[in-house]
Structures are given as C-alpha cells and as structure tokens.
Motif scaffolding. Structure first.
Motif, PDB file in Angstrom:
ATOM      1  N   PRO A 165       0.765  -1.204  -0.082  1.00  0.00           N
ATOM      2  CA  PRO A 165      -0.046   0.011  -0.044  1.00  0.00           C
ATOM      3  C   PRO A 165       0.798   1.204   0.084  1.00  0.00           C
ATOM      4  N   ARG A 166       1.835   1.130   0.722  1.00  0.00           N
ATOM      5  CA  ARG A 166       2.703   2.236   0.782  1.00  0.00           C
ATOM      6  C   ARG A 166       3.493   2.464  -0.611  1.00  0.00           C
ATOM      7  N   LEU A 167       3.811   1.644  -1.436  1.00  0.00           N
ATOM      8  CA  LEU A 167       4.610   1.566  -2.752  1.00  0.00           C
ATOM      9  C   LEU A 167       3.413   2.248  -3.727  1.00  0.00           C
ATOM     10  N   ALA A 168       2.368   1.866  -3.465  1.00  0.00           N
ATOM     11  CA  ALA A 168       0.977   2.353  -4.364  1.00  0.00           C
ATOM     12  C   ALA A 168       0.917   3.764  -3.988  1.00  0.00           C
ATOM     13  N   ASP A 169       0.958   4.178  -2.731  1.00  0.00           N
ATOM     14  CA  ASP A 169       0.967   5.676  -2.591  1.00  0.00           C
ATOM     15  C   ASP A 169       1.870   6.500  -3.219  1.00  0.00           C
ATOM     16  N   LEU A 170       3.210   6.055  -3.238  1.00  0.00           N
ATOM     17  CA  LEU A 170       4.449   6.515  -3.757  1.00  0.00           C
ATOM     18  C   LEU A 170       4.128   6.560  -5.389  1.00  0.00           C
ATOM     19  N   GLY A 171       3.136   5.875  -5.847  1.00  0.00           N
ATOM     20  CA  GLY A 171       3.111   6.012  -7.569  1.00  0.00           C
ATOM     21  C   GLY A 171       3.818   4.736  -8.096  1.00  0.00           C
ATOM     22  N   VAL A 172       4.320   3.859  -7.564  1.00  0.00           N
ATOM     23  CA  VAL A 172       4.870   2.479  -7.887  1.00  0.00           C
ATOM     24  C   VAL A 172       3.632   1.598  -8.725  1.00  0.00           C
ATOM     25  N   ARG A 173       3.763   1.237  -9.984  1.00  0.00           N
ATOM     26  CA  ARG A 173       2.945   0.717 -10.592  1.00  0.00           C
ATOM     27  C   ARG A 173       2.809  -0.754 -10.904  1.00  0.00           C
ATOM     28  N   ARG A 174       4.329  -1.404 -10.350  1.00  0.00           N
ATOM     29  CA  ARG A 174       4.215  -2.847 -10.543  1.00  0.00           C
ATOM     30  C   ARG A 174       5.224  -3.328  -9.119  1.00  0.00           C
ATOM     31  N   VAL A 175       4.957  -4.405  -8.482  1.00  0.00           N
ATOM     32  CA  VAL A 175       5.464  -4.698  -7.278  1.00  0.00           C
ATOM     33  C   VAL A 175       5.985  -6.323  -7.524  1.00  0.00           C
ATOM     34  N   SER A 176       6.993  -6.550  -7.702  1.00  0.00           N
ATOM     35  CA  SER A 176       7.559  -7.898  -7.769  1.00  0.00           C
ATOM     36  C   SER A 176       8.321  -8.664  -6.619  1.00  0.00           C
ATOM     37  N   LEU A 177       8.155  -9.890  -6.569  1.00  0.00           N
ATOM     38  CA  LEU A 177       8.650 -10.560  -5.455  1.00  0.00           C
ATOM     39  C   LEU A 177      10.013 -11.208  -5.644  1.00  0.00           C
ATOM     40  N   GLY A 178      10.292 -11.556  -7.048  1.00  0.00           N
ATOM     41  CA  GLY A 178      11.865 -11.875  -7.203  1.00  0.00           C
ATOM     42  C   GLY A 178      11.769 -13.306  -6.883  1.00  0.00           C
ATOM     43  N   SER A 179      12.974 -13.553  -5.995  1.00  0.00           N
ATOM     44  CA  SER A 179      13.371 -14.760  -5.611  1.00  0.00           C
ATOM     45  C   SER A 179      12.593 -15.275  -4.230  1.00  0.00           C
ATOM     46  N   LEU A 180      11.852 -14.291  -3.816  1.00  0.00           N
ATOM     47  CA  LEU A 180      11.517 -14.426  -2.122  1.00  0.00           C
ATOM     48  C   LEU A 180      10.580 -15.474  -2.054  1.00  0.00           C
ATOM     49  N   LEU A 181       9.606 -15.893  -2.722  1.00  0.00           N
ATOM     50  CA  LEU A 181       8.737 -17.179  -2.360  1.00  0.00           C
ATOM     51  C   LEU A 181       9.792 -18.364  -2.786  1.00  0.00           C
ATOM     52  N   TYR A 182      10.671 -18.304  -3.884  1.00  0.00           N
ATOM     53  CA  TYR A 182      11.611 -19.701  -3.535  1.00  0.00           C
ATOM     54  C   TYR A 182      12.276 -19.860  -2.378  1.00  0.00           C
ATOM     55  N   ARG A 183      12.770 -18.723  -1.920  1.00  0.00           N
ATOM     56  CA  ARG A 183      13.705 -18.705  -0.578  1.00  0.00           C
ATOM     57  C   ARG A 183      13.067 -18.956   0.451  1.00  0.00           C
TER      58      ARG A 183
END
Length: 264
Positions: A197-215
C-alpha cells in the motif's frame, strides 16, 4: 481479457509473484493472481546452474513452454537476454512469444547502458507485443546510484514498456523517480522496505517478489525438518498430495486423492 500492459495502469499496482515451476505458478494463479513472473534464481537453483551467468537459456525457454498456456499472463525473467548480441536476444524474445509469454524482464547487470538499450530496441522490433520490463542494477549491485536516471532514460527511448529498479527502497527516492519517469516503475518488494500500500501511494505501478517465494519455500522446508528432528509437530500450511498432483498436471486430467500415495 485484460492485457499485461493494462495491469500496469489499474487502480492498484500489479503485484507480481514469481514462480519457479509449473505447480508454483498454478498455485499462485489459483489464489487469484492474474499474472505470474518467473524467478531466474529459483529456476537456476532448481536445475543446479548459476544465476545471472547466462547459463539457463534453454531451461528458461522450457519453463516458459510449460507455463505459457496457463490461466494467467506470464512474464519471463530472462537475465540479460542470454547474449550480448541484440539479434540473439530478439530471437529469444520471439521464442517466448511463440510459447505464450506476455512479458520479458531484461537486466543490465551494470553493463553498457547503450548495449542494453540496443537489446530493448531489438526485442521491441522483433516482438512488438511483448511487454519489456527494463531493469537496471544500479541499486541492486551498488555503487552507481547516480547513474540510474540516465540508464532509465535510455531504456525509455529504446522502447521499454516499464522500468525496474530492484534494491531501491527509500520512499522519497522512489517518489522522485516516479515523477521523473514517463513509464510505470517496478519495485522489488523487500520485507524491510515499504509495504505494497505504501508503494502504491508513492506511485509504483508494479511490485515484484523476485526470488522471495522460492527462498521462503526453502526456509520452510528446513524449518519443518528441524521441528521433526526435535520431536515437534511442524506448523504451517501444507497442501495435500492430491492438491499438488492437480497443480502439476498441464491439463484437467481426472485424478483422485485416494488413488495415490505420497510415500516415496
């Protein structure tokens, strides 16, 4: 059907989980995610090859073939395109489109921004409908933060559809970059960084998880074994054998929990 590009301009940022195999992608799609990315680290680790070394081109294409017909839009993490020849990167992009991919993630690895821009332009010429997420590693690899805007400007001019700055977590810097850009900004989620939600407020349009779920999955496996070894009952969600078996199938083949055993 909503296009992959349209998901970057919706009321909320595109939250993009990253899968490493068929079952993980199908499980995430079943949980309501309309688009799935792949993780180069997860793929490389799963097949015993190094990440970021252009060693997994064939494995990445095989994974895209397995995932490209799934009930979601697929974006493929292709490292730097597995070549320094823009024409070879463009050919790989054409192969991804042929197996159903909607997007590609291309990283510069702090190499030549001019060469990376050439790769982007070649991909857009060869596969105009493929969504190109151009990544710069200025924050990820460190030491070149002041170069970020110049690199992203070059990638915008080359035809990128979005830009990705993993490692950038400082809210003011994110907001300033959003104001500077004409394209959607992709940020890598960090448990130590801003919330979605904070990233959305900052104007970010895409949030990726990268390798986090695998790790996290590897961490959960190790925690489970520690609990069992110490005589405790492990906690956490555990899909049934039948549920995982269903996710592993590339069709809707009938199966039954009671006809299979999960005993090795």
């Amino acid at each position: 059907m909503t296009t992959f590009a349209e998901l970057h301009h919706g009321p909320a940022p595109l939250l993009l989980p990253n899968a490493w195999d068929h079952a993980s992608a199908r499980a995430l799609a079943a949980d309501g995610f309309p688009a799935i990315g792949t993780t180069s680290l997860g793929l490389a680790a799963a097949v015993g090859l190094p990440d970021g070394a252009s060693a997994t081109r064939d494995e990445t294409l095989r994974l895209a073939l397995a995932l490209g017909s799934g009930p979601y839009l697929l974006s493929v993490d292709a490292e730097g395109g597995y070549s320094d020849d823009p024409d070879e990167v463009a050919e790989f992009a054409r192969e991804l489109v042929a197996v159903g991919a909607a997007g590609i993630n291309l990283e510069d690895g702090l190499g030549s921004p001019a060469l990376h821009a050439e790769k982007i332009a070649a991909v857009k010429a060869a596969a105009p409908g493929l969504f190109v997420n151009a990544r710069t590693d200025t924050y990820w690899l460190g030491g070149a933060e002041l170069d970020t805007r110049d690199r992203l400007d070059a990638y915008q001019r080359a035809g990128a559809d979005a830009v990705f700055v993993p490692g950038l977590t400082e809210p003011r810097a994110i907001a300033d970059l959003v104001k500077h850009l004409d394209l959607p900004l992709n940020i890598l989620y960090s448990p130590a960084g801003p919330t979605v939600p904070r990233l959305a407020d900052l104007g970010v349009r895409r949030v990726s998880l990268g390798s986090l779920l695998y790790r996290r999955a590897l961490g959960a496996a190790l925690e489970t074994m520690t609990e069992i070894r110490q005589g405790r009952t492990p906690g956490g969600a555990v899909p049934s054998y039948g549920e995982v078996d269903a996710l592993s199938r590339r069709g809707d083949a009938a199966h039954s929990d009671v006809t299979h055993s999960d005993t090795p």
